[in-house]
Motif scaffolding. Structure first.
Motif, PDB file in Angstrom:
ATOM      1  N   LYS A   1       0.830  -1.206   0.000  1.00 16.12           N
ATOM      2  CA  LYS A   1       0.000   0.000   0.000  1.00 16.12           C
ATOM      3  C   LYS A   1       0.858   1.247   0.000  1.00 16.12           C
ATOM      4  O   LYS A   1       1.914   1.298   0.606  1.00 16.12           O
ATOM      5  CB  LYS A   1      -0.858   0.027   1.278  1.00 16.12           C
ATOM      6  CG  LYS A   1      -2.129  -0.761   1.144  1.00 16.12           C
ATOM      7  CD  LYS A   1      -2.999  -0.516   2.377  1.00 16.12           C
ATOM      8  CE  LYS A   1      -4.230  -1.394   2.319  1.00 16.12           C
ATOM      9  NZ  LYS A   1      -4.758  -1.669   3.654  1.00 16.12           N
ATOM     10  N   CYS A   2       0.345   2.248  -0.649  1.00 14.34           N
ATOM     11  CA  CYS A   2       1.024   3.534  -0.654  1.00 14.34           C
ATOM     12  C   CYS A   2       0.231   4.520   0.187  1.00 14.34           C
ATOM     13  O   CYS A   2      -0.975   4.368   0.375  1.00 14.34           O
ATOM     14  CB  CYS A   2       1.151   4.054  -2.078  1.00 14.34           C
ATOM     15  SG  CYS A   2       1.936   5.672  -2.182  1.00 14.34           S
ATOM     16  N   LYS A   3       0.940   5.547   0.659  1.00 10.79           N
ATOM     17  CA  LYS A   3       0.292   6.607   1.442  1.00 10.79           C
ATOM     18  C   LYS A   3      -0.849   7.279   0.694  1.00 10.79           C
ATOM     19  O   LYS A   3      -1.822   7.733   1.267  1.00 10.79           O
ATOM     20  CB  LYS A   3       1.333   7.686   1.802  1.00 10.79           C
ATOM     21  CG  LYS A   3       2.252   7.282   2.921  1.00 10.79           C
ATOM     22  CD  LYS A   3       3.313   8.359   3.178  1.00 10.79           C
ATOM     23  CE  LYS A   3       4.449   8.208   2.168  1.00 10.79           C
ATOM     24  NZ  LYS A   3       5.630   9.041   2.446  1.00 10.79           N
ATOM     25  N   CYS A   4      -0.718   7.314  -0.645  1.00  8.36           N
ATOM     26  CA  CYS A   4      -1.732   8.012  -1.429  1.00  8.36           C
ATOM     27  C   CYS A   4      -3.000   7.181  -1.624  1.00  8.36           C
ATOM     28  O   CYS A   4      -3.972   7.646  -2.193  1.00  8.36           O
ATOM     29  CB  CYS A   4      -1.166   8.397  -2.795  1.00  8.36           C
ATOM     30  SG  CYS A   4      -0.961   7.004  -3.924  1.00  8.36           S
ATOM     31  N   GLY A   5      -2.980   5.934  -1.167  1.00  5.84           N
ATOM     32  CA  GLY A   5      -4.176   5.120  -1.300  1.00  5.84           C
ATOM     33  C   GLY A   5      -4.047   4.028  -2.346  1.00  5.84           C
ATOM     34  O   GLY A   5      -4.842   3.107  -2.402  1.00  5.84           O
ATOM     35  N   TYR A   6      -3.021   4.128  -3.172  1.00  5.78           N
ATOM     36  CA  TYR A   6      -2.791   3.103  -4.182  1.00  5.78           C
ATOM     37  C   TYR A   6      -2.382   1.803  -3.500  1.00  5.78           C
ATOM     38  O   TYR A   6      -1.647   1.808  -2.519  1.00  5.78           O
ATOM     39  CB  TYR A   6      -1.683   3.567  -5.130  1.00  5.78           C
ATOM     40  CG  TYR A   6      -1.259   2.504  -6.121  1.00  5.78           C
ATOM     41  CD1 TYR A   6      -1.968   2.294  -7.290  1.00  5.78           C
ATOM     42  CD2 TYR A   6      -0.138   1.711  -5.852  1.00  5.78           C
ATOM     43  CE1 TYR A   6      -1.584   1.306  -8.178  1.00  5.78           C
ATOM     44  CE2 TYR A   6       0.256   0.722  -6.747  1.00  5.78           C
ATOM     45  CZ  TYR A   6      -0.474   0.526  -7.900  1.00  5.78           C
ATOM     46  OH  TYR A   6      -0.092  -0.451  -8.773  1.00  5.78           O
ATOM     47  N   SER A   7      -2.876   0.687  -4.014  1.00  3.29           N
ATOM     48  CA  SER A   7      -2.401  -0.584  -3.482  1.00  3.29           C
ATOM     49  C   SER A   7      -2.324  -1.606  -4.597  1.00  3.29           C
ATOM     50  O   SER A   7      -3.023  -1.499  -5.608  1.00  3.29           O
ATOM     51  CB  SER A   7      -3.306  -1.083  -2.359  1.00  3.29           C
ATOM     52  OG  SER A   7      -4.534  -1.502  -2.895  1.00  3.29           O
TER      53      SER A   7
ATOM     54  N   GLU B   1       8.477   1.850  -6.384  1.00  2.55           N
ATOM     55  CA  GLU B   1       7.967   3.196  -6.604  1.00  2.55           C
ATOM     56  C   GLU B   1       6.481   3.129  -6.920  1.00  2.55           C
ATOM     57  O   GLU B   1       6.036   2.300  -7.711  1.00  2.55           O
ATOM     58  CB  GLU B   1       8.721   3.826  -7.768  1.00  2.55           C
ATOM     59  CG  GLU B   1       8.766   5.335  -7.694  1.00  2.55           C
ATOM     60  CD  GLU B   1       9.722   5.892  -8.750  1.00  2.55           C
ATOM     61  OE1 GLU B   1       9.236   6.158  -9.862  1.00  2.55           O
ATOM     62  OE2 GLU B   1      10.925   6.051  -8.457  1.00  2.55           O
ATOM     63  N   CYS B   2       5.743   3.993  -6.286  1.00  2.25           N
ATOM     64  CA  CYS B   2       4.309   4.037  -6.543  1.00  2.25           C
ATOM     65  C   CYS B   2       4.060   4.587  -7.946  1.00  2.25           C
ATOM     66  O   CYS B   2       4.571   5.647  -8.303  1.00  2.25           O
ATOM     67  CB  CYS B   2       3.628   4.931  -5.506  1.00  2.25           C
ATOM     68  SG  CYS B   2       1.875   5.169  -5.843  1.00  2.25           S
ATOM     69  N   PRO B   3       3.278   3.874  -8.760  1.00  3.60           N
ATOM     70  CA  PRO B   3       3.019   4.346 -10.120  1.00  3.60           C
ATOM     71  C   PRO B   3       2.097   5.570 -10.163  1.00  3.60           C
ATOM     72  O   PRO B   3       1.989   6.229 -11.188  1.00  3.60           O
ATOM     73  CB  PRO B   3       2.355   3.143 -10.804  1.00  3.60           C
ATOM     74  CG  PRO B   3       1.824   2.297  -9.712  1.00  3.60           C
ATOM     75  CD  PRO B   3       2.635   2.574  -8.486  1.00  3.60           C
ATOM     76  N   VAL B   4       1.447   5.855  -9.053  1.00  4.66           N
ATOM     77  CA  VAL B   4       0.520   6.987  -9.032  1.00  4.66           C
ATOM     78  C   VAL B   4       1.205   8.275  -8.583  1.00  4.66           C
ATOM     79  O   VAL B   4       1.167   9.287  -9.271  1.00  4.66           O
ATOM     80  CB  VAL B   4      -0.699   6.675  -8.133  1.00  4.66           C
ATOM     81  CG1 VAL B   4      -1.625   7.879  -8.051  1.00  4.66           C
ATOM     82  CG2 VAL B   4      -1.445   5.464  -8.662  1.00  4.66           C
ATOM     83  N   CYS B   5       1.854   8.219  -7.431  1.00  2.00           N
ATOM     84  CA  CYS B   5       2.416   9.460  -6.892  1.00  2.00           C
ATOM     85  C   CYS B   5       3.943   9.489  -6.915  1.00  2.00           C
ATOM     86  O   CYS B   5       4.546  10.509  -6.629  1.00  2.00           O
ATOM     87  CB  CYS B   5       1.906   9.705  -5.472  1.00  2.00           C
ATOM     88  SG  CYS B   5       2.546   8.531  -4.283  1.00  2.00           S
ATOM     89  N   GLY B   6       4.568   8.358  -7.244  1.00  2.00           N
ATOM     90  CA  GLY B   6       6.019   8.352  -7.340  1.00  2.00           C
ATOM     91  C   GLY B   6       6.754   8.190  -6.016  1.00  2.00           C
ATOM     92  O   GLY B   6       7.977   8.127  -5.987  1.00  2.00           O
TER      93      GLY B   6
HETATM   94 ZN   LIG Z   1       1.315   6.621  -4.116  1.00  2.00          ZN
END
Ligand SMILES: [Zn+2]
Length: 111
Positions: free
Chosen positions: A25-31, A77-82
């Motif tokens: 999971k990412c902080k931005c909500g992406y998982s 690396e998160c593909p949404v927020c980097g």
């Molecule tokens: Zn993210």
């Protein structure tokens, strides 16, 4: 150690255990869900600092055996927020190796 785990995972490609998934999971909500196999065989992990803990398997003869537990972490690396996502694998290195070594998927592979 890392190479051992990667090659063990590849040998166990058909092992049901490796088809389990866990979530990053990412902080931005992406998982995203990654299979154990992709995670391990792809070498997409780092070994953490081994920690000695008291073995939960207390026997009559061994009172304070310590075992080493090495955590596995994945960073991606998160593909949404980097941002960098960091996940800790649910099992330790030592656990994984004993599981993978105790379940040979196909005896023919060892002939
Ligand atoms: Zn993210």
């Amino acid at each position: 150690m890392k190479e051992i785990l990667i090659s063990l995972s590849k040998k166990n490609k058909n092992n049901k255990f490796l088809k389990n998934k866990f979530e990053i999971k990412c902080k931005c909500g992406y998982s995203e869900n990654v299979t154990y196999y992709d995670f391990l065989a792809g070498g997409r992990f780092d070994l953490g600092q081994p920690a000695a803990i008291i073995s939960p398997f207390i026997s009559e003869y061994v009172y304070d055996e310590t075992i080493n537990v090495t955590p596995l972490t994945l960073s991606k690396e998160c593909p949404v927020c980097g941002e960098k996502m960091i996940a800790v694998f649910p099992l330790s290195l030592e656990n994984l190796i004993s599981i993978l070594q105790s379940q040979p998927p196909d005896p023919q592979m060892y002939v």
